[in-house]
Write an enzyme that holds these catalytic residues in place. Structure first.
Site, mmCIF file in Angstrom:
data_model
loop_
_atom_site.group_PDB
_atom_site.id
_atom_site.type_symbol
_atom_site.label_atom_id
_atom_site.label_comp_id
_atom_site.label_asym_id
_atom_site.label_seq_id
_atom_site.Cartn_x
_atom_site.Cartn_y
_atom_site.Cartn_z
ATOM 1 C CG MET A 26 -2.042 -0.974 1.119
ATOM 2 S SD MET A 26 -3.075 -0.894 2.559
ATOM 3 C CE MET A 26 -4.413 -1.951 2.033
ATOM 4 C CE LYS A 30 -0.629 -1.360 -5.130
ATOM 5 N NZ LYS A 30 -0.223 -0.655 -3.889
ATOM 6 C CB SER A 31 -3.659 4.580 -7.685
ATOM 7 O OG SER A 31 -4.278 3.497 -7.023
ATOM 8 C CG ASP A 98 -5.463 1.102 -9.201
ATOM 9 O OD1 ASP A 98 -4.354 0.573 -8.982
ATOM 10 O OD2 ASP A 98 -5.914 2.042 -8.503
ATOM 11 C CD GLU A 99 -6.779 -0.722 -5.007
ATOM 12 O OE1 GLU A 99 -6.304 -1.750 -4.487
ATOM 13 O OE2 GLU A 99 -6.588 0.420 -4.564
ATOM 14 C CB ALA A 100 -5.010 -6.198 -10.584
ATOM 15 C CB CYS A 157 13.320 -0.627 9.951
ATOM 16 S SG CYS A 157 13.220 -1.872 8.646
ATOM 17 C CB ILE A 181 -11.430 -0.946 1.540
ATOM 18 C CG1 ILE A 181 -11.906 -2.140 0.761
ATOM 19 C CG2 ILE A 181 -10.570 0.009 0.758
ATOM 20 C CD1 ILE A 181 -11.228 -2.553 -0.418
ATOM 21 N N GLY A 182 -9.424 0.217 3.995
ATOM 22 C CA GLY A 182 -9.262 1.334 4.914
ATOM 23 C C GLY A 182 -8.213 2.312 4.432
HETATM 24 ZN ZN ZN Z 1 11.133 -2.846 8.882
#
Ligand code: ZN
Length: 206
Positions: A26, A30-31, A98-100, A157, A181-182
């Protein structure tokens, strides 16, 4: 239409269109990349069909939006929609999805058939869910795609992020319903090492 398709094949140095899967965690742009790719083809005169599984209703199910402000209307793909049939009535030069990850395995097979016979298909999506398991659509894409491209994003990190962790009250959830979905507050991309350690953004120390 046929001339356009031939030109795409020629431009890409190929004899046949193909199915490509761009996968990433996420918030790995990508979009935005999907929308930029659509724009690039349209700028050259190609018609581009933009699709998005209707299971994702964040934008009314009919828009692809990126965090940097780009957006475009999209065809909302119903869970059981026959994409071979859809393409017969919408013969675009290029397809961008998108969101494939939310496609069904059968829908990925249909896109593969479109890519073999008619138009290049570019799919963008997540590889795995918050439990680190592949989505069914992504699994089929890994199995069938002619080309796999990983879009990298970093964990807090500094390592490459590969897990979409679901966070609730500062803790990582490892079980629950897959399709929920959030926004950013509920998911965080991180490396598997941090995921295993159970670190969320608030407590990240490396
Ligand atoms: Zn990490």
């Amino acid at each position: 239409m046929c001339i356009f398709r031939y030109k795409i094949r020629e431009e890409r140095g190929e004899t046949m269109p193909k199915l490509t899967f761009f996968y990433g965690v996420m918030n790995s742009s990508k979009s935005a990349r999907a929308l930029i790719q659509k724009f690039s083809f349209e700028e050259k005169g190609f018609s581009v069909g933009l699709l998005k599984p209707a299971v994702d209703t964040r934008d009314g199910g009919e828009w692809v939006r990126s965090r940097i402000g780009l957006c475009s209307p999209a065809h909302p793909v119903a869970p059981d929609e026959d994409l071979n049939r859809w393409y017969l009535h919408h013969p675009f030069d290029v397809l961008v999805v998108d969101e494939a990850q939310f496609l069904s395995g059968r829908q990925v097979e249909a896109l593969y058939e479109v890519a073999c016979a008619s138009a290049p298909v570019f799919c963008y999506g997540l590889a795995s869910d918050f439990r680190t398991r592949l989505f069914p659509g992504s699994r089929r894409l890994f199995e069938l795609a002619d080309e796999l491209v990983r879009i990298e994003a970093l964990c807090a990190c500094g390592r490459v992020a590969q897990v979409n962790a679901r966070i609730e009250n500062g803790k990582i959830l490892r079980e629950g319903s897959r399709v929920e979905i959030g926004g950013n507050e509920r998911y965080q991309s991180m490396c598997y090492r941090c995921y295993r350690r159970g670190l969320s953004g608030q407590t990240h120390g490396g």
